[in-house]
Design a protein around this motif. Structure first.
Motif, PDB file in Angstrom:
ATOM      1  N   UNK A   1       0.819  -1.208   0.000  1.00 13.93           N
ATOM      2  CA  UNK A   1       0.000   0.000   0.000  1.00 13.93           C
ATOM      3  C   UNK A   1       0.857   1.263   0.000  1.00 13.93           C
ATOM      4  N   UNK A   2       1.995   1.220   0.686  1.00 16.61           N
ATOM      5  CA  UNK A   2       2.834   2.409   0.857  1.00 16.61           C
ATOM      6  C   UNK A   2       3.340   2.978  -0.467  1.00 16.61           C
ATOM      7  N   UNK A   3       3.936   2.183  -1.378  1.00 18.52           N
ATOM      8  CA  UNK A   3       4.417   2.782  -2.639  1.00 18.52           C
ATOM      9  C   UNK A   3       3.292   3.327  -3.505  1.00 18.52           C
ATOM     10  N   UNK A   4       2.118   2.719  -3.424  1.00 17.88           N
ATOM     11  CA  UNK A   4       0.988   3.218  -4.206  1.00 17.88           C
ATOM     12  C   UNK A   4       0.578   4.608  -3.726  1.00 17.88           C
ATOM     13  N   UNK A   5       0.516   4.790  -2.401  1.00 16.51           N
ATOM     14  CA  UNK A   5       0.156   6.094  -1.856  1.00 16.51           C
ATOM     15  C   UNK A   5       1.260   7.107  -2.145  1.00 16.51           C
ATOM     16  N   UNK A   6       2.512   6.670  -2.114  1.00 14.49           N
ATOM     17  CA  UNK A   6       3.626   7.568  -2.439  1.00 14.49           C
ATOM     18  C   UNK A   6       3.522   8.054  -3.890  1.00 14.49           C
TER      19      UNK A   6
ATOM     20  N   UNK B   1      -8.971   5.316   1.058  1.00 13.93           N
ATOM     21  CA  UNK B   1      -9.184   5.689   2.448  1.00 13.93           C
ATOM     22  C   UNK B   1     -10.372   4.940   3.046  1.00 13.93           C
ATOM     23  N   UNK B   2     -11.377   4.678   2.218  1.00 15.59           N
ATOM     24  CA  UNK B   2     -12.551   3.962   2.703  1.00 15.59           C
ATOM     25  C   UNK B   2     -12.190   2.577   3.232  1.00 15.59           C
ATOM     26  N   UNK B   3     -11.169   1.968   2.644  1.00 15.73           N
ATOM     27  CA  UNK B   3     -10.732   0.651   3.107  1.00 15.73           C
ATOM     28  C   UNK B   3      -9.629   0.733   4.154  1.00 15.73           C
ATOM     29  N   UNK B   4      -8.745   1.728   4.014  1.00 13.32           N
ATOM     30  CA  UNK B   4      -7.584   1.798   4.906  1.00 13.32           C
ATOM     31  C   UNK B   4      -7.948   2.277   6.304  1.00 13.32           C
TER      32      UNK B   4
ATOM     33  N   UNK C   1      -3.288   9.300   7.049  1.00 14.83           N
ATOM     34  CA  UNK C   1      -3.133  10.755   7.140  1.00 14.83           C
ATOM     35  C   UNK C   1      -2.692  11.344   5.804  1.00 14.83           C
ATOM     36  N   UNK C   2      -1.812  10.627   5.100  1.00 16.43           N
ATOM     37  CA  UNK C   2      -1.416  11.080   3.757  1.00 16.43           C
ATOM     38  C   UNK C   2      -2.601  11.091   2.809  1.00 16.43           C
ATOM     39  N   UNK C   3      -3.448  10.077   2.913  1.00 12.35           N
ATOM     40  CA  UNK C   3      -4.649  10.038   2.070  1.00 12.35           C
ATOM     41  C   UNK C   3      -5.576  11.197   2.398  1.00 12.35           C
ATOM     42  N   UNK C   4      -5.720  11.516   3.674  1.00 12.86           N
ATOM     43  CA  UNK C   4      -6.559  12.659   4.060  1.00 12.86           C
ATOM     44  C   UNK C   4      -6.000  13.961   3.483  1.00 12.86           C
ATOM     45  N   UNK C   5      -4.689  14.104   3.570  1.00 13.46           N
ATOM     46  CA  UNK C   5      -4.058  15.315   3.038  1.00 13.46           C
ATOM     47  C   UNK C   5      -4.237  15.410   1.528  1.00 13.46           C
ATOM     48  N   UNK C   6      -4.056  14.272   0.835  1.00 12.77           N
ATOM     49  CA  UNK C   6      -4.242  14.269  -0.618  1.00 12.77           C
ATOM     50  C   UNK C   6      -5.686  14.559  -0.991  1.00 12.77           C
TER      51      UNK C   6
END
Length: 340
Positions: free
Chosen positions: A170-175, A211-214, A252-257
């Motif tokens: 999940x981390x590289x995808x969000x990055x 975010x809905x799943x994470x 938190x990164x997803x919220x910011x994005x």
């Protein structure tokens, strides 16, 4: 009168035959540790005190019957929860076992990565049963580790490794999404384009779905690290806490994005609105200038007798000069009114 068991029922009870929902199975401890199991060996490991892991196809027609046949002591709600179509990330202690649902990035061909795959888990001290409706790379990684003799030695360690492997994908995808969001900010401010609006909307939907799943998975990992989950020792809890903290940062990164993309969308809408207003303003100025001219030329163009200047060869130039004076007067009025 009860009917005698059919051949299919017997196959399901032993985990054999074409009707079996078992995708793969491994012994984690004991004399068969590290070996891939099939047939009667699956039953043997599940019945012994050594730890065994079985992975099933959740959408198989006989998955629920397999669980009930091999673990008849479970409450009826557990096999149903493990095989139901709609799931949400969660974790619950039931007796001496743990019922959990975690999700991983969907890396299957033709699927959207944000449409995360659900992994249904029943874990006890002596056995682990997982189910999924699609291929899960994190489970395949664990299976490869087991085959190399580097697999988990307890159910708690299995849960920790699974959580870490899910975060690792999940981390590289969000990055990547974060980098693309930063690039979009530069493009929207520097070189706005109508096509950017569609990209922003598509990315925002992708972030919302992730975010809905994470977010529920964050609470599920927190539940797994609780003191009442006997399957995890203190070392497992420490690693599970680190996995949860990493997932918290990702959420938190997803919220910011999500917020950044919403601002970019508003900025794009504002730019489009400003552009439209600017064009409408120019058209309004042109209309204000040419409307009187159109009236005058239309009036002079009527085909009736007595039109002044009809016989004068200089009349055309006189009219053009008069219209020019009218334009100059209009421009002076518009500038005085600060429209120009």
């Amino acid at each position: 009168m009860p009917q005698p068991p059919t051949k299919t029922d017997k196959d399901l009870a032993t985990g054999q035959g074409a009707h079996s929902p078992v995708l793969f199975s491994y012994a984690l401890t004991g004399p068969l540790a590290g070996q891939k199991l099939d047939g009667g060996a699956v039953d043997q490991v599940l019945e012994e005190a050594s730890l065994g892991w079985v992975h099933l196809s959740a959408d198989h027609a006989h998955a629920e019957a397999w669980i009930t046949g091999h673990m008849p002591y479970l409450d009826d709600t557990i096999p149903q929860a493990l095989t139901q179509a709609s799931t949400r990330s969660r974790a619950s202690r039931i007796g001496q076992g743990v019922l959990a649902v975690l999700r991983g990035v969907n890396l299957n061909e033709g699927r959207d990565p944000e449409d995360m795959v659900a992994i249904r888990i029943w874990a006890e001290a002596e056995r682990i049963v997982t189910l999924s409706r699609q291929r899960v790379r994190a489970l395949e990684d664990i299976a490869a580790d087991i085959a190399r003799g580097e697999g988990p030695q307890s159910a708690g360690e299995f849960l920790v490794i699974l959580a870490e492997r899910l975060n690792a994908r999940l981390e590289p995808m969000i990055a990547d999404l974060d980098s693309e969001t930063d690039a979009l900010e530069t493009q929207v401010i520097g070189e706005p384009d109508q096509d950017l609006r569609q990209r922003i909307v598509a990315m925002r939907l992708q972030v919302i779905e992730l975010r809905r799943h994470a977010a529920p998975q964050r609470e599920a990992l927190q539940r797994l690290e609780g003191d009442d989950i006997a399957l995890l020792d203190e070392n497992d809890r420490r690693h599970m806490r680190e996995a949860r903290e990493k997932l918290v940062r990702l959420v938190e990164n997803l919220d910011e994005m999500k917020d950044s993309l919403a601002v970019l969308r508003e900025e794009m809408s504002g730019q489009i609105s400003d552009r439209l207003n600017r064009h409408m303003y120019i058209l309004s100025i042109l209309s204000a200038i040419f409307l009187p001219l159109g009236f005058l030329t239309g009036l002079l163009g009527i085909n009736v007798g007595g039109m002044p200047g009809a016989e004068n060869p200089q009349a055309f130039w006189i009219v053009c000069g008069g219209l020019s004076v009218v334009v100059l007067i209009q421009i002076w009025i518009l500038r005085r009114a600060r429209w120009l």
